[in-house]
Motif scaffolding. Structure first.
Motif, PDB file in Angstrom:
ATOM      1  N   HIS A 173       0.819  -1.213   0.000  1.00  0.00           N
ATOM      2  CA  HIS A 173       0.000   0.000   0.000  1.00  0.00           C
ATOM      3  C   HIS A 173       0.853   1.263   0.000  1.00  0.00           C
ATOM      4  CE1 HIS A 173      -3.267   2.737   0.899  1.00  0.00           C
ATOM      5  NE2 HIS A 173      -2.626   3.154   1.970  1.00  0.00           N
ATOM      6  N   ASP A 174       1.830   1.350   0.903  1.00  0.00           N
ATOM      7  CA  ASP A 174       2.664   2.545   0.980  1.00  0.00           C
ATOM      8  C   ASP A 174       3.510   2.730  -0.273  1.00  0.00           C
ATOM      9  OD1 ASP A 174       1.634   3.103   3.459  1.00  0.00           O
ATOM     10  OD2 ASP A 174       3.288   2.162   4.553  1.00  0.00           O
ATOM     11  N   ASP A 175       3.933   1.622  -0.865  1.00  0.00           N
ATOM     12  CA  ASP A 175       4.758   1.715  -2.071  1.00  0.00           C
ATOM     13  C   ASP A 175       3.982   2.314  -3.232  1.00  0.00           C
ATOM     14  OD1 ASP A 175       6.845   0.553  -0.702  1.00  0.00           O
ATOM     15  OD2 ASP A 175       6.329  -1.483  -1.346  1.00  0.00           O
ATOM     16  N   ARG A 178       4.140   6.082  -3.073  1.00  0.00           N
ATOM     17  CA  ARG A 178       5.488   6.539  -3.434  1.00  0.00           C
ATOM     18  C   ARG A 178       5.718   6.443  -4.933  1.00  0.00           C
ATOM     19  NH1 ARG A 178       7.071   4.220   1.687  1.00  0.00           N
ATOM     20  NH2 ARG A 178       7.369   2.177   0.711  1.00  0.00           N
ATOM     21  N   GLU A 314       0.007  14.243  -2.280  1.00  0.00           N
ATOM     22  CA  GLU A 314      -0.291  12.945  -1.699  1.00  0.00           C
ATOM     23  C   GLU A 314      -1.792  12.743  -1.538  1.00  0.00           C
ATOM     24  OE1 GLU A 314       1.948  12.783   1.876  1.00  0.00           O
ATOM     25  OE2 GLU A 314       3.785  12.133   0.857  1.00  0.00           O
ATOM     26  N   ARG A 318      -3.798   9.626  -3.041  1.00  0.00           N
ATOM     27  CA  ARG A 318      -4.659   8.734  -2.255  1.00  0.00           C
ATOM     28  C   ARG A 318      -6.081   8.715  -2.801  1.00  0.00           C
ATOM     29  NH1 ARG A 318      -1.201  10.597   1.877  1.00  0.00           N
ATOM     30  NH2 ARG A 318      -2.456  12.465   2.119  1.00  0.00           N
TER      31      ARG A 318
END
Length: 600
Positions: A173-175, A178, A314, A318
């Motif tokens: 998810h975090d990748d 990024r 960001e 998202r």
């Protein structure tokens, strides 16, 4: 939470029937909680505060996790939560939680929240959430290994199977964010309008002292309590922007990064990251500290309510991910169009949907045997306007070897004569591939077959397919090779081919006794392609048997010789797929897409 309750409040008939069928089998990890909403639980609109609901959700899920683990557990993460309806003072909240799957030291808990009106006997769903819990270490620092979950019902089997895919999504998810930012996919727009509000004016900072009532029986701060405090400061920030009482719609996936204990000071900061047309995103950060020592990052969350530049970028990233998940993952299989646009930013969710759809189809328990010959069986499943079929047989080949052979799609022509070409468009990663497949015309000139002009002229069909392969997550899981149609701007439909679509198809390969494999091929067929498989289903032909025998011979012939290093697929970059619009090359490869039963 969400918009006011509208007409479709009562559970649909299918859900009621399913619950009645499965109600007899009680899951040992299931925990239920019912709470009547009192004024002290409400917000200024006399509706249940989301923060209070999160506390109840976390408590119920934790009890379920601890019932399975037999030891203390803590909340590790929570997937996206979308609140569909509001709950008013005087109504009853019903929460049900049970462990879907246990991994090594963590487990996924599924939570269903519904509301009940005591005076009208109405029930409606509020939200559905998935939480990950981990066991606490023993006094000597050792981790506790969890016992596996044994699904008892079809619904539990589906949740068990797809839990591995959800875990995969959580880990990347975090990748994804990024990658979105690093590839420049987010375009800034000029927001300097006359009534713009500086983000600094929406900043909120608050400190909470963790007292014994805020802690669980392990003296750690309740995860639900931390989330409730975070919702509070996020609501204040959103209210400063809209100058009204906003409605919290969604909480994005978040992870607890460390524990908090009684005596900690919890520093909560929130700010509006961006305002869209009808919504705004608020970012919240929670840190714990004591009189001495540095601040410890506990959690960060992003919440969408209705009524700095990097934060702005960001927030857009998202929102893009949020829309992808909502569009792809939440789609029912009866919706059209079948194909979903593919791009690098949504490939994780398309892959999830691809594998999950096949696992859901495989978990159905009302398959009917239509034909059988020499232990090669053809099953059918009719649901509403959709017909699905399954061909299965056992082969004397180890499961991992069969998986490698069938996943190597470029070798398909050696055993399947029905397909002419399979061109690799892009190798997305080690598990996902994009192909263009060309098949002969389905027109055979026989009674009962479609007689469109294009088909009568012998125009071939082509498909743009996402192929996703998965190895077993744990013992007892099958190998999976899933196929579904996608659309690519670089490969639009042409007059030379009839563009076909595949909703759900693929193989599952399960290891059986004596190092053998049970191979099952699944495909969903709409009524338009029913004539192609009707003769096999009626038992008037055994073309499925001939094709499966050819497949079995191919696997047996290559049982020993094949290694994954013998042939590798070219690795095309993302830049090539997005910029290279040249026509696909012909390489003679073949791949089955699961339309006629003669073509596995």
């Amino acid at each position: 939470m969400s918009s006011r309750v509208s007409g479709g409040l009562v559970k649909d008939e299918e859900e009621e029937e399913e619950e009645e069928k499965e109600g007899e089998s009680m899951n040992p990890t299931e925990v239920k909680m019912s709470q009547i909403v009192m004024p002290c639980h409400s917000n200024p609109r006399q509706e249940l505060s989301v923060g209070q609901l999160l506390k109840w959700i976390d408590s119920t899920a934790c009890l379920s996790a601890e019932r399975h683990a037999g030891s203390p557990c803590v909340t590790a993460s929570m997937d996206d939560i979308h609140f569909e309806h509001t709950i008013s003072v005087g109504q009853v909240v019903n929460i049900k939680a049970k462990v879907n799957r246990a991994f090594n030291t963590s487990m996924e808990v599924g939570i269903q929240v519904s509301c009940e009106d005591l005076f009208t006997d109405r029930h409606w769903r509020v939200c559905h959430a998935y939480a990950t819990f981990v066991t606490q270490r023993t006094n000597n620092g050792k981790k506790i290994t969890l016992k596996p979950i044994v699904p008892q019902t079809q619904k539990e089997q589906v949740e068990y199977s797809i839990a591995a895919e959800r875990r995969r999504v959580r880990m990347v998810h975090d990748d994804i964010i990024r990658d979105l930012l690093s590839h420049g996919s987010i375009q800034l727009v000029n927001s300097a309008v006359g009534n713009a509000v500086a983000a600094e004016k929406t900043k909120v900072e608050s400190v909470e002292l963790v007292l014994p009532p805020h802690a669980n029986h392990q003296v750690n701060t309740f995860g639900g309590q931390i989330m409730a405090w975070m919702v509070n400061v996020a609501t204040i920030a959103a209210s400063r922007l809209c100058q009204a009482h906003p409605t919290l719609r969604t909480i994005d996936m978040f992870t607890f990064r460390g524990p908090s204990q009684v005596g900690d000071n919890l520093l909560l900061r929130s700010i509006v990251n961006n305002a869209f047309k009808n919504s705004m995103e608020v970012g919240v950060r929670a840190e714990a500290y004591q009189e001495e020592g540095p601040n410890r990052h506990i959690n960060s969350a992003f919440m969408t309510f209705e009524e700095g530049e990097r934060r702005f970028q960001e927030a857009i990233a998202r929102k893009k991910i949020r829309l992808d998940r909502k569009y792809i993952i939440s789609r029912t299989q009866s919706e059209v169009p079948l194909s979903v646009p593919w791009d690098p930013t949504n490939q994780v969710y398309l892959s999830y949907n691809n594998v999950s759809a096949l696992k859901i189809l495989a978990a159905r328990n009302n398959w009917r045997l239509s034909s059988e010959k020499d232990k090669v069986c053809l099953y059918t499943l009719e649901e509403k306007s959709m017909l699905s079929f399954r061909v299965e047989s056992e082969v004397d080949v180890p499961a991992h070897r069969a998986f490698g052979l069938l996943a190597e799609l470029s070798r398909r022509p050696s055993w399947d004569t029905h397909y002419q070409k399979c061109e690799l468009i892009q190798r997305v990663d080690d598990d996902d591939f994009l192909y263009r497949v060309v098949t002969p015309s389905v027109y055979h000139g026989a009674v009962g077959y479609p007689t469109s002009i294009n088909q009568a002229e012998g125009i071939h069909q082509d498909f743009i397919l996402l192929a996703s392969k998965r190895k077993p997550c744990s013992s007892g899981d099958p190998y999976v090779i899933a196929l579904r149609s996608v659309t690519l701007p670089t490969h639009p439909p042409t007059e030379e081919y009839n563009r076909g679509e595949v909703l759900c198809a693929g193989f599952t390969i399960l290891e059986t006794k004596n190092n053998m494999s049970l191979i099952r091929y699944y495909s969903q067929a709409s009524p338009e392609v029913l004539p192609y498989i009707s003769t096999d289903i009626a038992g008037l032909s055994f073309s499925f048997y001939q094709t499966f025998c050819s497949c079995s011979q191919y696997l047996t012939r290559n049982r020993v010789q094949f290694t994954s290093e013998e042939q590798t697929e070219p690795n095309l970059s993302v830049q090539q797929i997005t910029n290279n619009a040249d026509p696909p090359r012909e390489n003679g490869d073949a791949l089955s897409v699961g339309l006629p039963s003669t073509q596995l």
